[in-house]
Structures are given as C-alpha cells and as structure tokens.
Write a protein that holds these residues in place. Structure first.
Motif, PDB file in Angstrom:
ATOM      1  N   SER A 129       0.808  -1.225   0.000  1.00 19.91           N
ATOM      2  CA  SER A 129       0.000   0.000   0.000  1.00 19.91           C
ATOM      3  C   SER A 129       0.837   1.268   0.000  1.00 19.91           C
ATOM      4  O   SER A 129       0.487   2.266  -0.639  1.00 19.91           O
ATOM      5  CB  SER A 129      -0.944  -0.003   1.197  1.00 19.91           C
ATOM      6  OG  SER A 129      -1.908  -1.020   1.072  1.00 19.91           O
ATOM      7  N   SER A 130       1.941   1.262   0.723  1.00 19.55           N
ATOM      8  CA  SER A 130       2.779   2.462   0.771  1.00 19.55           C
ATOM      9  C   SER A 130       3.333   2.800  -0.608  1.00 19.55           C
ATOM     10  O   SER A 130       3.414   3.978  -0.993  1.00 19.55           O
ATOM     11  CB  SER A 130       3.929   2.267   1.761  1.00 19.55           C
ATOM     12  OG  SER A 130       4.783   1.208   1.361  1.00 19.55           O
ATOM     13  N   LEU A 131       3.691   1.773  -1.386  1.00 18.19           N
ATOM     14  CA  LEU A 131       4.217   1.998  -2.729  1.00 18.19           C
ATOM     15  C   LEU A 131       3.126   2.385  -3.710  1.00 18.19           C
ATOM     16  O   LEU A 131       3.348   3.179  -4.626  1.00 18.19           O
ATOM     17  CB  LEU A 131       4.956   0.746  -3.216  1.00 18.19           C
ATOM     18  CG  LEU A 131       6.152   0.317  -2.368  1.00 18.19           C
ATOM     19  CD1 LEU A 131       6.784  -0.952  -2.922  1.00 18.19           C
ATOM     20  CD2 LEU A 131       7.189   1.439  -2.288  1.00 18.19           C
ATOM     21  N   VAL A 146      -5.594   0.919  -1.208  1.00 15.39           N
ATOM     22  CA  VAL A 146      -4.523   0.867  -0.215  1.00 15.39           C
ATOM     23  C   VAL A 146      -5.097   0.531   1.148  1.00 15.39           C
ATOM     24  O   VAL A 146      -6.301   0.650   1.385  1.00 15.39           O
ATOM     25  CB  VAL A 146      -3.762   2.209  -0.122  1.00 15.39           C
ATOM     26  CG1 VAL A 146      -3.143   2.583  -1.455  1.00 15.39           C
ATOM     27  CG2 VAL A 146      -4.681   3.324   0.380  1.00 15.39           C
ATOM     28  N   VAL A 147      -4.213   0.117   2.034  1.00 17.62           N
ATOM     29  CA  VAL A 147      -4.546  -0.010   3.447  1.00 17.62           C
ATOM     30  C   VAL A 147      -3.979   1.214   4.156  1.00 17.62           C
ATOM     31  O   VAL A 147      -2.801   1.561   3.970  1.00 17.62           O
ATOM     32  CB  VAL A 147      -3.960  -1.302   4.048  1.00 17.62           C
ATOM     33  CG1 VAL A 147      -4.141  -1.327   5.563  1.00 17.62           C
ATOM     34  CG2 VAL A 147      -4.624  -2.529   3.427  1.00 17.62           C
ATOM     35  N   LEU A 148      -4.790   1.887   4.946  1.00 20.87           N
ATOM     36  CA  LEU A 148      -4.333   3.055   5.692  1.00 20.87           C
ATOM     37  C   LEU A 148      -3.662   2.612   6.994  1.00 20.87           C
ATOM     38  O   LEU A 148      -3.984   1.537   7.520  1.00 20.87           O
ATOM     39  CB  LEU A 148      -5.529   3.963   6.007  1.00 20.87           C
ATOM     40  CG  LEU A 148      -6.324   4.467   4.797  1.00 20.87           C
ATOM     41  CD1 LEU A 148      -7.496   5.336   5.271  1.00 20.87           C
ATOM     42  CD2 LEU A 148      -5.438   5.233   3.822  1.00 20.87           C
ATOM     43  N   ASP A 200       5.047  -0.533   5.729  1.00 18.55           N
ATOM     44  CA  ASP A 200       3.780  -1.242   5.562  1.00 18.55           C
ATOM     45  C   ASP A 200       2.775  -0.721   6.586  1.00 18.55           C
ATOM     46  O   ASP A 200       3.094  -0.618   7.776  1.00 18.55           O
ATOM     47  CB  ASP A 200       4.001  -2.744   5.763  1.00 18.55           C
ATOM     48  CG  ASP A 200       2.693  -3.501   5.804  1.00 18.55           C
ATOM     49  OD1 ASP A 200       2.041  -3.608   4.752  1.00 18.55           O
ATOM     50  OD2 ASP A 200       2.320  -3.969   6.902  1.00 18.55           O
ATOM     51  N   PRO A 201       1.544  -0.376   6.169  1.00 16.04           N
ATOM     52  CA  PRO A 201       0.574   0.238   7.092  1.00 16.04           C
ATOM     53  C   PRO A 201       0.247  -0.604   8.311  1.00 16.04           C
ATOM     54  O   PRO A 201       0.125  -0.068   9.431  1.00 16.04           O
ATOM     55  CB  PRO A 201      -0.664   0.424   6.201  1.00 16.04           C
ATOM     56  CG  PRO A 201      -0.120   0.543   4.819  1.00 16.04           C
ATOM     57  CD  PRO A 201       1.043  -0.388   4.777  1.00 16.04           C
ATOM     58  N   TYR A 266      -7.196  -2.596  13.185  1.00 13.72           N
ATOM     59  CA  TYR A 266      -7.906  -2.776  11.923  1.00 13.72           C
ATOM     60  C   TYR A 266      -7.064  -2.288  10.742  1.00 13.72           C
ATOM     61  O   TYR A 266      -6.319  -1.307  10.862  1.00 13.72           O
ATOM     62  CB  TYR A 266      -9.225  -1.985  11.921  1.00 13.72           C
ATOM     63  CG  TYR A 266     -10.218  -2.457  12.955  1.00 13.72           C
ATOM     64  CD1 TYR A 266     -11.139  -3.454  12.669  1.00 13.72           C
ATOM     65  CD2 TYR A 266     -10.228  -1.892  14.231  1.00 13.72           C
ATOM     66  CE1 TYR A 266     -12.054  -3.889  13.616  1.00 13.72           C
ATOM     67  CE2 TYR A 266     -11.133  -2.316  15.188  1.00 13.72           C
ATOM     68  CZ  TYR A 266     -12.044  -3.311  14.877  1.00 13.72           C
ATOM     69  OH  TYR A 266     -12.930  -3.739  15.814  1.00 13.72           O
ATOM     70  N   ASP A 267      -7.207  -2.995   9.617  1.00 16.11           N
ATOM     71  CA  ASP A 267      -6.752  -2.485   8.330  1.00 16.11           C
ATOM     72  C   ASP A 267      -7.911  -1.722   7.716  1.00 16.11           C
ATOM     73  O   ASP A 267      -8.983  -2.301   7.488  1.00 16.11           O
ATOM     74  CB  ASP A 267      -6.359  -3.635   7.391  1.00 16.11           C
ATOM     75  CG  ASP A 267      -4.968  -4.171   7.644  1.00 16.11           C
ATOM     76  OD1 ASP A 267      -4.198  -3.497   8.358  1.00 16.11           O
ATOM     77  OD2 ASP A 267      -4.654  -5.262   7.136  1.00 16.11           O
ATOM     78  N   THR A 268      -7.726  -0.436   7.479  1.00 18.58           N
ATOM     79  CA  THR A 268      -8.757   0.353   6.804  1.00 18.58           C
ATOM     80  C   THR A 268      -8.413   0.419   5.326  1.00 18.58           C
ATOM     81  O   THR A 268      -7.386   0.980   4.941  1.00 18.58           O
ATOM     82  CB  THR A 268      -8.835   1.775   7.380  1.00 18.58           C
ATOM     83  OG1 THR A 268      -9.156   1.704   8.772  1.00 18.58           O
ATOM     84  CG2 THR A 268      -9.906   2.581   6.655  1.00 18.58           C
ATOM     85  N   VAL A 269      -9.251  -0.194   4.508  1.00 16.80           N
ATOM     86  CA  VAL A 269      -9.017  -0.230   3.062  1.00 16.80           C
ATOM     87  C   VAL A 269      -9.655   1.003   2.438  1.00 16.80           C
ATOM     88  O   VAL A 269     -10.804   1.349   2.748  1.00 16.80           O
ATOM     89  CB  VAL A 269      -9.605  -1.509   2.441  1.00 16.80           C
ATOM     90  CG1 VAL A 269      -9.379  -1.520   0.931  1.00 16.80           C
ATOM     91  CG2 VAL A 269      -8.967  -2.744   3.069  1.00 16.80           C
ATOM     92  N   ALA A 270      -8.908   1.676   1.583  1.00 17.02           N
ATOM     93  CA  ALA A 270      -9.388   2.924   0.992  1.00 17.02           C
ATOM     94  C   ALA A 270      -9.029   2.998  -0.485  1.00 17.02           C
ATOM     95  O   ALA A 270      -8.086   2.354  -0.948  1.00 17.02           O
ATOM     96  CB  ALA A 270      -8.792   4.123   1.739  1.00 17.02           C
TER      97      ALA A 270
END
Length: 301
Positions: A129-131, A146-148, A200-201, A266-270
């Motif tokens: 996600s960061s990339l 991405v995952v925030l 990595d988030p 939590y992984d927040t998917v955005a």
C-alpha cells in the motif's frame, strides 16, 4: 481558416463539384461554395476554376491538399480518441491493487473488466500500500486501493471498510484471551512485506502501539508474501498477524489459531487518487468494479 472550410475544400477537390461535395457533407451547394470562397479570400488565391464538366484545381489547391488532409485527419483522430475513451471503446487505465488482492476476490478483476470493455488496455500494479500511494501521488498510476495509514499528501482518500487484524499462532490458544502488545513484543514473529518493511501500514500500527508503551518489535523472520509467513506459522517456527479476511480464507492453514488483539487493530481499506485530477472513464469504471467487489466480500450475510 476553419476545419469546416478545409472539409468543404477537400470534398470539392475529390468530387469535382460543389453539388457532389454538398451531398457528401450533408449540406447545400451554396454553403459549400461559400465556404470555399471564404478560404480563397483568406489565402488570396483561387483554388478552383470551372471546367466544362467539373471543377479544376489550381496549383494552389494541389499544394494545399496535403496539408489540409493532415489537419483534418489530426482533428478527426483526436475527436475519435476522446469519444473512444468516454465510451470505453479505447484508451488505457492504470490502477494499483492490494498485495493480498486475491483474498478480496480481486484476482480476476482484470478479466471481468476486460470482458466488459475488451478494447481498453489495462495496467494493473500490485504493490504494498505504501508503494501504491507513492505511485498515485507521483502520477505513475491513476488510482489504487490501499490499506491506511499511508502518506496521503497530494492524495484524495475514500475509506471503504475496516478489516480486523488478528494474531496468528500454532502454539498460542485463543482461550488464553486477547493478545496484548507486551506479549507481541516478547513473541518470536515472522512478518511479511519485507520490501516495504516498517512502511507497511499494518506494521506501522503495530510499531506505534509498541512505542507508546516503550517497547520494540523485532521480527525473527521477514518474508515477502503472507502465504510464506503462514506456512512458517503452521510449522510452529513463529507467530504473525493477518487481517480477518485472510484468516477466514479457504487456503488458511489448518491447526493455526486466530486471536484478537487486546486493543483491537484494523486495516482500513481505501481508494486513493491524485488530488485535483480527473480520472479517465476507464480507470473510474475499474475503480467502481473493484470497490463493489470488495464491499460484497466483506458485507455481512
């Protein structure tokens, strides 16, 4: 000099008369004749002389012909390209997806999109996600999932849903209760997304929690793929953490226990896209399809 004048000139040149040119252009003889006359006045030269049966082009007309064709063709091609893009009959879309996209039923995203829009070229990038966020902010790809948290400067961010992160171990039983951050800091861990590391988030969340308690997190093993990490967990080599969607997947290894964190994580998917930009119709449609697919996967039944 206008595009309409050039089209009238070329039609008259090809058909040999203003009447025949008018039929081709769905116009009138008087209108075509007037358009050519205006062009002649602007150029200061005659383009045709009247022969006994047809218009006879002058040397000026023959000289202008090639350039007029190039101009009309260029404009026509440009308009066709825009229409193709809007109607999803052409163009290219670029989109970034989660590294673990397969667990959200995104593995066949391109196939389903291509079936609906076979003339659109697709460039799908699967990164951490960061990339993905960096690539969107830098204009390399138009949008992505991405995952925030990620570095969101210059990005528009649309959160979609939260996926609980759980602790995974072959040795620790859930009956021992939720896992504290102190226990995580003491545990032997295998963490995936080795290339992204602490960018990595999910890892960042874990690290920030540890730092708030004055603790450090040092993985014993780092690998690139979550599947590799889970295989190592299944052997009892180390523990790890994954989102609940992965833990509930069909390929999750047997004999591995899942336990929530004492302080839920939590992984927040955005969905992200570059701030102030307009997504192409193709990329917008692909983003809509990805969003619908993911929400259907996590929606309660």
């Amino acid at each position: 000099m206008t595009l309409t004048q050039l089209k009238a000139f070329l039609a008259a040149l090809e058909r040999g008369s203003f009447t025949a040119a008018a039929v081709e252009l769905d116009s009138t003889q008087a209108s075509v004749s007037e358009l050519v006359a205006r062009l002649e006045r602007e150029l200061g030269l005659k383009l045709f002389t009247r022969g006994p049966r047809r218009l006879v082009p002058t040397s000026a007309a023959l000289e202008l012909r090639e350039h007029a064709v190039q101009a009309v063709t260029a404009i026509t091609n440009g308009v066709d390209a825009i229409h193709a893009l809007v109607s999803l009959e052409g163009g290219t879309c670029t989109f970034g997806v989660l590294r673990n996209a397969a667990y959200y039923d995104l593995s066949d995203l391109v196939q389903r999109f291509h079936t609906r829009h076979p003339h659109v070229k697709v460039r799908l990038v699967g990164l951490n996600s960061s990339l993905v966020a960096e690539s969107v902010a830098g204009g390399e790809i138009e949008a992505g999932l991405v995952v925030l948290p990620v570095a969101d400067e210059g990005l528009e961010v649309k959160p979609l849903f939260r996926d609980e992160v759980v602790y995974v171990s072959a040795q620790r039983h859930p009956g021992q209760g939720p896992v504290s951050i102190e226990e995580v800091a003491r545990a032997k861990l295998v963490l995936y997304d080795a290339y992204a590391g602490w960018n990595d988030p999910t890892r960042r969340q874990l690290l920030e929690r540890a730092r708030l308690r004055g603790l450090t997190i040092e993985p014993a093993i780092e690998v690139e793929h979550v599947e590799t990490a889970l295989n190592l967990v299944a052997t009892g080599a180390a523990d790890t953490m994954v989102c609940r969607t992965i833990a509930e997947g069909a390929t999750f290894p047997e004999g591995v226990c899942v336990t929530p964190f004492a302080e839920p994580m939590y992984d927040t998917v955005a969905l992200v896209w570059r701030e102030g930009t307009y997504l192409s119709p193709a990329t917008r449609r692909l983003a809509e399809l990805a969003e619908t697919t993911m929400l259907a996967k996590v929606a309660p039944t």
